[in-house]
Scaffold this motif. Structure first.
Motif, short mmCIF file in Angstrom:
data_model
loop_
_atom_site.label_atom_id
_atom_site.label_comp_id
_atom_site.label_asym_id
_atom_site.label_seq_id
_atom_site.Cartn_x
_atom_site.Cartn_y
_atom_site.Cartn_z
N MET A 183 -29.21 33.15 -4.98
CA MET A 183 -31.13 33.26 -5.51
C MET A 183 -30.60 34.36 -7.32
N ALA A 184 -30.28 35.18 -6.93
CA ALA A 184 -29.46 36.24 -8.11
C ALA A 184 -29.64 35.56 -9.39
N LEU A 185 -28.60 34.53 -9.40
CA LEU A 185 -28.15 34.19 -10.30
C LEU A 185 -29.25 32.98 -10.65
N TRP A 186 -30.23 31.82 -10.06
CA TRP A 186 -31.90 31.35 -10.02
C TRP A 186 -32.35 32.58 -10.76
N SER A 187 -32.53 33.88 -10.38
CA SER A 187 -33.97 34.45 -11.09
C SER A 187 -33.17 34.76 -12.58
N LEU A 188 -31.81 35.29 -12.71
CA LEU A 188 -31.34 35.31 -13.75
C LEU A 188 -32.02 34.20 -14.74
N ALA A 189 -30.96 33.45 -14.21
CA ALA A 189 -31.82 31.68 -15.53
C ALA A 189 -33.53 31.44 -15.77
N ASP A 190 -33.88 31.91 -14.56
CA ASP A 190 -35.51 31.71 -15.26
C ASP A 190 -35.96 32.37 -16.08
N ARG A 191 -35.56 34.16 -16.11
CA ARG A 191 -35.42 34.91 -17.09
C ARG A 191 -34.69 34.61 -18.33
N ALA A 192 -34.17 34.19 -18.21
CA ALA A 192 -33.13 33.95 -19.23
C ALA A 192 -34.06 33.36 -20.88
N PRO A 193 -33.13 34.11 -21.99
CA PRO A 193 -34.31 32.81 -23.40
C PRO A 193 -33.96 32.00 -23.33
N HIS A 194 -32.85 31.98 -22.90
CA HIS A 194 -32.21 30.07 -23.10
C HIS A 194 -31.61 29.18 -21.81
N PRO A 195 -31.90 27.71 -21.75
CA PRO A 195 -31.70 27.27 -20.27
C PRO A 195 -29.75 27.53 -20.25
N VAL A 196 -30.13 27.94 -18.90
CA VAL A 196 -28.76 28.00 -17.78
C VAL A 196 -28.45 27.44 -16.98
N GLU A 197 -27.73 27.00 -16.65
CA GLU A 197 -27.51 25.81 -15.22
C GLU A 197 -27.01 25.97 -14.52
N ILE A 198 -27.14 26.29 -13.49
CA ILE A 198 -26.01 26.50 -11.90
C ILE A 198 -25.67 25.64 -11.77
N ARG A 199 -24.80 25.39 -11.54
CA ARG A 199 -23.80 24.13 -11.28
C ARG A 199 -23.28 24.44 -10.43
N ALA A 200 -22.67 25.54 -9.60
CA ALA A 200 -21.78 25.48 -8.06
C ALA A 200 -22.24 27.17 -7.67
N VAL A 201 -22.73 27.39 -6.59
CA VAL A 201 -22.48 28.60 -6.23
C VAL A 201 -21.74 28.58 -4.84
N PRO A 202 -20.85 29.00 -3.93
CA PRO A 202 -20.22 28.99 -2.64
C PRO A 202 -21.47 29.35 -1.76
N ALA A 203 -21.57 29.08 -0.67
CA ALA A 203 -22.56 28.76 0.58
C ALA A 203 -22.17 29.95 1.25
N VAL A 204 -20.95 30.84 0.94
CA VAL A 204 -20.70 32.02 1.48
C VAL A 204 -20.51 33.09 0.94
N ARG A 205 -21.79 34.50 1.17
CA ARG A 205 -21.14 35.82 1.00
C ARG A 205 -19.70 36.08 0.34
N LEU A 206 -19.92 36.63 -0.64
CA LEU A 206 -18.46 37.46 -1.22
C LEU A 206 -18.21 38.29 -1.53
N PRO A 207 -17.67 39.39 -1.43
CA PRO A 207 -17.81 40.81 -1.16
C PRO A 207 -19.07 41.72 -2.14
N PRO A 208 -19.62 42.35 -1.37
CA PRO A 208 -20.80 43.40 -2.56
C PRO A 208 -20.06 43.57 -3.59
N ALA A 209 -18.97 44.19 -4.37
CA ALA A 209 -18.76 44.72 -4.92
C ALA A 209 -18.22 43.13 -5.75
N VAL A 210 -17.70 41.95 -5.35
CA VAL A 210 -17.29 40.88 -6.70
C VAL A 210 -18.60 40.14 -6.80
N GLU A 211 -20.11 40.12 -6.19
CA GLU A 211 -20.94 39.75 -5.98
C GLU A 211 -21.46 40.53 -7.04
N ARG A 212 -21.38 41.33 -6.89
CA ARG A 212 -22.62 42.34 -8.28
C ARG A 212 -21.39 42.28 -9.88
#
Length: 525
Positions: free
Chosen positions: A431-460
């Motif tokens: 959800m955070a990456l899609w939010s970034l894609a909506d605000r980005a100055p150029h098109p950003v396509e999110i191809r793949a994101v894991p369904a499970v949560r990664l460690p918080p430091a890694v996601e950050r």
């Protein structure tokens, strides 16, 4: 991984080549012993020449190189040609193989395209010659005699002579070319290369030079040829012995010094036969034992052990079978290897401690940012919302004040989001990456994101990398995130923000950033 023949396959090939060479050599000795007699005009009549001939043939046939074995077969072929009463086919094959010695020897030395062509041309000319050559019609009979030539198609002396001259001239030319190339090669070689191959190549060039005048025949020339080939075979044996000794010494040194974590333990297990033997190293600063990889270990209190002490200080403890006297296997080299591996284990522990401290610093900074974002959200942002509500209720409403208040509220929300993205904690990385894609100055396509949560430091870290790349990109981007913490962003610019780069490094990750491609690997362990 590069596909290729395994070591087991190479050993099988070498064993098969040696067996073939031994079988051929044994059969040749049986022929020399006098089965059916030997026509000495076709072989070596001098005892000295015959002795050197057998030595040269044995050295070539016992060589593990297939080319050397073929050269040895060609070298001893005249003995089979001179086998009185032997099968016509065997004597004919001997006559066919003998002229091929020099091309195979040349290819054994150089192995280039010229020597391969030399082999092909010599084989073609020899095959053509045996189909039209009838030695009974010639004054000298130095090859196969009379009806023994089973390959004779038609006796054509007018054609045989030019073919033989062409073959002899070509062999001379090939021999001179090999000598010149070998000389140039040795001239350009450095001292290390000369020590490895200098003698072998030089003696090989002399052998080729002695074998070049194939149309001549004399006892002296045969002795020279046999001597040169014997020296060449001996030089190859010596080269292999020296190489094996150097490899063995290098292997012992590497094993002794521990080329990788656990090498000392593995070497001691092989030397003692005790598969339960373990080696741990004492770190006085931290006050505990670690293995060779730097992992902390706890030793059983009553287990049989051998303790290594250096200058009054404990270095290592080895657990082993009670009946094993380990001191008998610990020479100076083994003790040096133990010291070396203990120092490396200590460095690994320090590196891991430093990495963990960096991770804690990153986590503490993130927690501070999270608290600051919450303070802004629960404090200043709530008060601004209250002011905005009061201004909206005013009669008449103050449009300028409303506009300024809304602007201040939007800027405060943007500031709080920049300090710490709440959507990353609450909605997850996708959800955070899609939010970034909506605000980005150029098109950003999110191809793949894991369904499970990664460690918080890694996601950050991944979120910050994508945000920085999206803000600096000059065109569209494609982003893919793997469940192992791998980020690939195609179309991304070069990341130069040191804080983000240091964050990835603090988490034990690697970052490769070049124009058009961003790749980060951050361990999720």
């Amino acid at each position: 991984m590069v596909d290729g023949p395994s070591a087991c396959d190479n050993h099988r090939v070498s064993a098969a080549v040696v067996l073939i060479g031994m079988g051929y050599g044994l059969a040749t000795l049986i022929v020399l012993a006098g089965l059916g007699g030997l026509d000495t005009t076709l072989a070596w009549s001098s005892p000295a020449a015959l002795t050197l001939t057998v030595c040269a043939g044995a050295l070539l046939l016992l060589d593990r190189s297939p080319l050397a074995v073929v050269a040895g077969i060609c070298w001893l072929a005249p003995i089979w040609t001179g086998w009185v009463g032997g099968p016509d086919l065997v004597r004919s094959l001997g006559s066919l193989a003998a002229p091929l010695l020099l091309p195979f020897l040349a290819h054994l030395m150089l192995g280039d395209r010229i020597t391969r062509w030399g082999q092909a041309v010599t084989v073609a000319l020899t095959a053509a010659l045996v189909m039209v050559d009838d030695p009974l019609l010639r004054a000298e009979c130095r090859g196969m005699c009379g009806e023994n030539n089973v390959f004779l198609v038609v006796s054509w002396p007018e054609a045989a002579r030019p073919v033989e001259l062409a073959r002899s001239g070509f062999i001379v030319l090939l021999g001179l070319l090999v000598v010149v190339k070998t000389g140039r090669m040795l001239g350009r070689a450095g001292p290390v290369a000369l020590r490895h191959i200098g003698i072998e190549r030089a003696v090989g060039a002399l052998a080729v030079l002695a074998l070049s005048p194939s149309w001549l025949w004399s006892p002296a020339l045969q002795v020279a040829q046999a001597t040169a080939l014997t020296a060449f075979g001996a030089s190859r044996v010596w080269s292999r012995v020296v190489l094996a000794r150097r490899r063995s010494a290098a292997a012992r040194l590497v094993r002794g010094l521990g080329s990788e974590p656990g090498a000392v333990e593995a070497a001691l297990r092989r030397a003692t036969g005790d598969r339960t033997l373990t080696v741990s190293y004492w770190l006085p600063v931290s006050g505990h034992h670690v293995d060779s990889a730097g992992h902390r270990v706890t030793l059983p209190p009553d287990a049989p052990a051998t303790v290594i002490v250096r200058n009054g200080q404990q270095v290592a403890t080895m657990l082993h079978h009670p009946a094993l006297d380990l001191h008998a296997h610990l020479g100076a080299a083994a003790r040096l290897a133990i010291d070396n591996e203990r120092l490396r284990a200590e460095v690994l522990v320090q590196v891991e401690d430093l990495r963990q401290s960096q991770v804690r610093i990153v986590a503490a900074a993130d927690e501070a940012r999270r608290r600051l974002e919450r303070d802004l959200h629960d404090g200043a942002q709530q008060r601004l919302l209250a002011v905005l509500y009061e201004l909206q209720l005013a009669d008449p409403p103050d449009g300028e004040a409303l506009a300024q208040t809304r602007l201040a509220l939007a800027e405060l929300r943007q500031l709080a989001h920049g300090i710490f993205p709440v959507i990353l904690d609450e909605g997850g990385l996708e959800m955070a990456l899609w939010s970034l894609a909506d605000r980005a100055p150029h098109p950003v396509e999110i191809r793949a994101v894991p369904a499970v949560r990664l460690p918080p430091a890694v996601e950050r870290a991944i979120y910050l990398l994508v945000r920085q790349a999206a803000n600096d990109a000059k065109g569209p981007m494609e982003v893919s995130v793997g469940s192992d913490g791998t980020l690939v962003a195609k179309g991304a610019p070069v990341i130069s923000n040191r804080r983000i780069i240091d964050r990835v490094g603090a988490l034990g990750g690697t970052l490769c950033s070049e124009p058009g491609l961003l790749r980060a690997e951050i361990s999720c362990g």
